[in-house]
Design an enzyme around this catalytic site. Structure first.
Site, mmCIF file in Angstrom:
data_model
loop_
_atom_site.group_PDB
_atom_site.id
_atom_site.type_symbol
_atom_site.label_atom_id
_atom_site.label_comp_id
_atom_site.label_asym_id
_atom_site.label_seq_id
_atom_site.Cartn_x
_atom_site.Cartn_y
_atom_site.Cartn_z
ATOM 1 N N ARG A 192 11.320 -0.684 12.091
ATOM 2 C CA ARG A 192 10.015 -0.582 12.756
ATOM 3 C C ARG A 192 9.917 -1.629 13.847
ATOM 4 N NH1 ARG A 192 5.019 0.098 8.571
ATOM 5 N NH2 ARG A 192 3.991 -1.074 10.238
ATOM 6 N N ARG A 212 -9.732 0.413 8.806
ATOM 7 C CA ARG A 212 -9.163 -0.875 9.207
ATOM 8 C C ARG A 212 -10.225 -1.811 9.788
ATOM 9 N NH1 ARG A 212 -3.540 0.038 8.642
ATOM 10 N NH2 ARG A 212 -2.313 -1.526 9.687
ATOM 11 N N LYS A 271 0.835 -1.220 0.000
ATOM 12 C CA LYS A 271 0.000 0.000 0.000
ATOM 13 C C LYS A 271 0.866 1.265 0.000
ATOM 14 C CE LYS A 271 -2.367 -1.034 3.794
ATOM 15 N NZ LYS A 271 -1.796 -2.343 4.176
ATOM 16 N N ARG A 318 11.301 -6.942 4.890
ATOM 17 C CA ARG A 318 11.289 -5.528 5.289
ATOM 18 C C ARG A 318 11.809 -5.363 6.724
ATOM 19 N NH1 ARG A 318 5.633 -2.300 5.167
ATOM 20 N NH2 ARG A 318 5.318 -3.325 7.152
ATOM 21 N N ARG A 362 -0.473 -9.075 13.321
ATOM 22 C CA ARG A 362 -1.027 -8.066 12.405
ATOM 23 C C ARG A 362 -1.852 -8.749 11.315
ATOM 24 N NH1 ARG A 362 4.326 -5.184 10.926
ATOM 25 N NH2 ARG A 362 3.119 -3.963 9.449
HETATM 26 P P1 AMP Z 1 0.583 0.386 9.098
HETATM 27 O O1 AMP Z 1 1.709 1.363 9.030
HETATM 28 O O2 AMP Z 1 -0.594 0.801 8.276
HETATM 29 O O3 AMP Z 1 1.026 -1.035 8.830
HETATM 30 O O4 AMP Z 1 0.054 0.396 10.603
HETATM 31 C C1 AMP Z 1 0.889 0.019 11.679
HETATM 32 C C2 AMP Z 1 0.070 -0.153 12.945
HETATM 33 O O5 AMP Z 1 -0.601 1.093 13.255
HETATM 34 C C3 AMP Z 1 -1.059 -1.177 12.866
HETATM 35 O O6 AMP Z 1 -0.595 -2.498 13.134
HETATM 36 C C4 AMP Z 1 -2.001 -0.664 13.964
HETATM 37 O O7 AMP Z 1 -1.512 -0.970 15.258
HETATM 38 C C5 AMP Z 1 -1.894 0.846 13.792
HETATM 39 N N1 AMP Z 1 -2.887 1.376 12.830
HETATM 40 C C6 AMP Z 1 -2.648 1.948 11.605
HETATM 41 N N2 AMP Z 1 -3.786 2.351 11.029
HETATM 42 C C7 AMP Z 1 -4.792 2.032 11.885
HETATM 43 C C8 AMP Z 1 -6.205 2.172 11.858
HETATM 44 N N3 AMP Z 1 -6.845 2.716 10.803
HETATM 45 N N4 AMP Z 1 -6.908 1.708 12.932
HETATM 46 C C9 AMP Z 1 -6.307 1.163 13.991
HETATM 47 N N5 AMP Z 1 -4.973 0.979 14.075
HETATM 48 C C10 AMP Z 1 -4.210 1.411 13.044
#
Ligand code: AMP
Length: 188
Positions: free
Chosen positions: A132, A87, A14, A126, A143
Site C-alpha cells: 500500500r 471517519r 478492523k 504491515r 493518518r
Molecule cells: P483505510 O483502508 O480504512 O485505512 O483507509 C485508507 C485511506 O482511505 C485513509 O487514510 C483515507 O485517506 C481514505 N479513507 C478511507 N475511509 C474514509 C472515510 N470514511 N472518509 C474519508 N477518507 C477515507
C-alpha cells in the site's frame, strides 16, 4: 438485520476482525478504504484525485465516501458491517440519516482499543508486505494525526447515544474476535 460499525485507529485490526465477523454473521463488509482503492485501481479521474489524498494520509472528502455508503445501504439484503466509516462526526450524522431513510438502525459500534505505540509498530510491520502506497512512516504518522483530530470524536458521538462499546484490541486475534462477538450478541 445487523448494522455494525467496527471502529478504531489505523492499525487497530478492523480489517482482520471484519473478516471474522463476516464469517460469523454473514454480513456485507463495507470498507470505504477498499472501495476507494478499487476506484484508484480503475484509474478513473476520480481515482486519480483520491490517490493523491490517500497517499498524503488525509481523509478524502465526505461527498465521495457518502455516495459509496448510500449505494451500499440501498442494495444490501444481508446486514452491514461498516469498516473505516464513519471517519468524522459529520459522516456519523449522515450515516444515521441514511440508515433511517432505509428503515434501519445501528446495532452498535465496536471500538478496538490499541495503544498508540502498538499501532505504529503494527503499521510499520504491515508496510513491509502490504504494497500500500500509504503504508510508509510519514503517511502513517499523518493518518494517526487525522484519526486523533477527526475520527476519535466519533466514539464520543456514539457513546452519548449508548451505542459505543470498547474491546481490548491487543493479544490473540481469535480471543479479540470472541470479545467482539460477545458484545454484538448482547445487543442484537
Ligand atoms: P483505510 O483502508 O480504512 O485505512 O483507509 C485508507 C485511506 O482511505 C485513509 O487514510 C483515507 O485517506 C481514505 N479513507 C478511507 N475511509 C474514509 C472515510 N470514511 N472518509 C474519508 N477518507 C477515507
Amino acid at each position: 438485520m445487523l448494522n455494525i460499525v467496527i471502529f478504531g485507529a489505523p492499525g487497530a485490526g478492523k480489517g482482520t476482525q471484519s473478516d471474522l465477523l463476516v464469517e460469523r454473521y454473514n454480513l456485507n463488509h463495507i470498507s470505504t478504504g477498499d472501495l476507494l482503492r478499487k476506484e484508484i485501481a480503475a484509474q478513473s479521474e476520480l481515482g486519480k484525485r483520491i490517490k493523491s489524498i490517500m497517499d498524503s494520509g488525509n481523509l478524502v472528502s465526505d461527498d465521495i465516501v457518502v455516495a459509496m455508503i448510500d449505494q451500499a445501504i440501498a442494495t444490501d439484503t444481508q446486514g452491514l458491517l461498516f469498516d473505516g466509516f464513519p471517519r468524522n462526526v459529520s459522516q456519523a450524522e449522515t450515516l444515521d440519516k441514511l440508515l433511517e431513510k432505509h428503515g434501519r438502525k445501528l446495532t452498535c459500534v465496536v471500538s478496538l482499543d490499541v495503544p498508540r505505540d502498538e499501532l505504529v509498530r503494527r503499521m510499520l510491520e504491515r508496510a513491509k508486505v502490504s504494497g500500500r502506497s500509504d503504508d510508509n512512516e510519514v503517511t502513517i504518522m499523518n493518518r494517526l494525526k487525522e484519526y486523533e483530530a477527526k475520527t476519535k470524536p466519533v466514539a464520543d458521538f456514539y457513546e452519548k447515544k449508548g451505542l459505543h462499546v470498547k474491546v481490548n484490541g491487543t493479544g490473540d486475534i481469535k480471543a479479540i474476535s470472541q470479545s467482539v462477538i460477545a458484545e454484538i450478541d448482547k445487543r442484537k
